[in-house]
Design an enzyme around this catalytic site. Structure first.
Site, mmCIF file in Angstrom:
data_model
loop_
_atom_site.group_PDB
_atom_site.id
_atom_site.type_symbol
_atom_site.label_atom_id
_atom_site.label_comp_id
_atom_site.label_asym_id
_atom_site.label_seq_id
_atom_site.Cartn_x
_atom_site.Cartn_y
_atom_site.Cartn_z
ATOM 1 N N PRO A 2 0.815 -1.214 0.000
ATOM 2 C CA PRO A 2 0.000 0.000 0.000
ATOM 3 C C PRO A 2 0.855 1.274 0.000
ATOM 4 C CG PRO A 2 -0.759 -1.557 1.663
ATOM 5 C CD PRO A 2 0.565 -2.046 1.179
ATOM 6 N N GLU A 3 0.666 2.106 -1.014
ATOM 7 C CA GLU A 3 1.291 3.424 -1.072
ATOM 8 C C GLU A 3 0.193 4.425 -1.399
ATOM 9 O OE1 GLU A 3 5.134 3.677 -2.818
ATOM 10 O OE2 GLU A 3 5.646 1.601 -2.346
ATOM 11 N N LYS A 51 -0.849 8.471 2.919
ATOM 12 C CA LYS A 51 -1.093 7.039 3.114
ATOM 13 C C LYS A 51 -2.059 6.782 4.275
ATOM 14 C CE LYS A 51 3.413 5.967 3.057
ATOM 15 N NZ LYS A 51 4.624 5.115 3.039
ATOM 16 N N ARG A 249 14.607 -0.663 5.678
ATOM 17 C CA ARG A 249 13.839 -1.234 4.578
ATOM 18 C C ARG A 249 14.811 -1.673 3.490
ATOM 19 N NH1 ARG A 249 8.432 2.467 3.740
ATOM 20 N NH2 ARG A 249 8.164 3.151 5.896
#
Length: 267
Positions: A2-3, A51, A249
């Site tokens: 999800p972005e 977001k 990340r």
């Protein structure tokens, strides 16, 4: 993953089935708000902010949710079997006489007064898919700390809201800079083009879940230039795409197409 584009599409799907209708089910399965009951109230709108998702409900309430890495909202017709994960992963259920929206694995879920929304989204920079989009402000924010690595600056939602790990890698590739290059070392004109590209890509992808950054009708495995393509040939030059950690990340880049420092896992 999800972005901003995924959140925008999710918000609009939720808005289509919830807004203007009375809630017949309001079930938040998190301890802090488990006793909250807004059944009988009208859902006013569902709005994306970067977001974040803001579901506004009659009486001055907002249900704030964030999908982060693997959260999702699923919509089902009344009486339809829910699919999206085991029952213990359900965090929220909003329903009316025609549809039910079920929130799975939502890491952020809170009920607040609508007047207090700025507490959860007020820190965000210009929203790439919002009415407040301001490319000039986004460029200034991005360059505010000239020593900051490009990848970190792109992920900082205070600079511009909506970019996640996928777009971070893809935008750095399209800017021909590694994610570790200090933003102050980007060539003149590149920051403005990068911001414009971010806006163009999210706009192009906001109405579909099968995100793509490459041109034309490429195969599924070629919809992205570098993200998730470690060890595969770069679609532009043929060099093998690399992967490394950055700011807790992973990031992907082409060692031939992108100039600047390499990640810690590089040879």
């Amino acid at each position: 993953m999800p972005e901003g584009d995924t959140v925008w599409l999710t918000a609009h799907k939720l808005h289509d089935v919830l807004a203007g209708r009375l809630l017949t089910v309001f079930d938040l399965r998190v301890p802090r708000f488990a006793t909250a009951d807004l059944t009988g109230r009208e859902v006013l709108d569902v709005t994306p902010r970067g977001k974040h998702l803001l579901t506004r409900i009659e009486g001055g309430f907002t249900l704030h949710s964030h999908l982060r890495m693997d959260g999702s909202w699923r919509v089902f017709a009344a009486g339809e079997r829910w699919r999206g994960g085991p029952g213990h992963q359900i965090r929220a259920v909003l329903g009316n006489s025609e549809h039910t929206a079920v929130g799975y694995r939502l890491p952020v879920l809170e009920l607040l007064r609508t007047q207090d929304e700025e507490r959860v989204v007020g820190h965000l920079g210009p929203d790439l898919l919002g009415p407040d989009w301001d490319p000039g402000a986004a460029v200034r924010n991005l360059l505010a700390d000239s020593a900051r690595p490009l990848g970190e600056a792109l992920l900082d939602q205070r600079n511009m809201a909506g970019i996640g790990n996928v777009y971070k890698s893809e935008l750095a590739f399209l800017a021909r800079a590694t994610p570790w290059l200090p933003v102050g070392e980007l060539p003149a004109g590149v920051p403005a083009r990068l911001v414009a590209t971010a806006h163009r890509l999210l706009e192009a992808n906001k109405n579909r879940f099968d995100r793509r950054t490459t041109p034309g009708e490429r195969r599924t495995e070629q919809r992205l230039f570098v993200y998730g393509r470690e060890g595969r040939p770069c679609l532009r030059c043929g060099a093998l795409v690399r992967k490394a950690g950055q700011d807790e990340r992973v990031t992907y880049w082409c060692p031939r197409c992108q100039s600047g420092p390499a990640g810690p896992a590089a040879g």
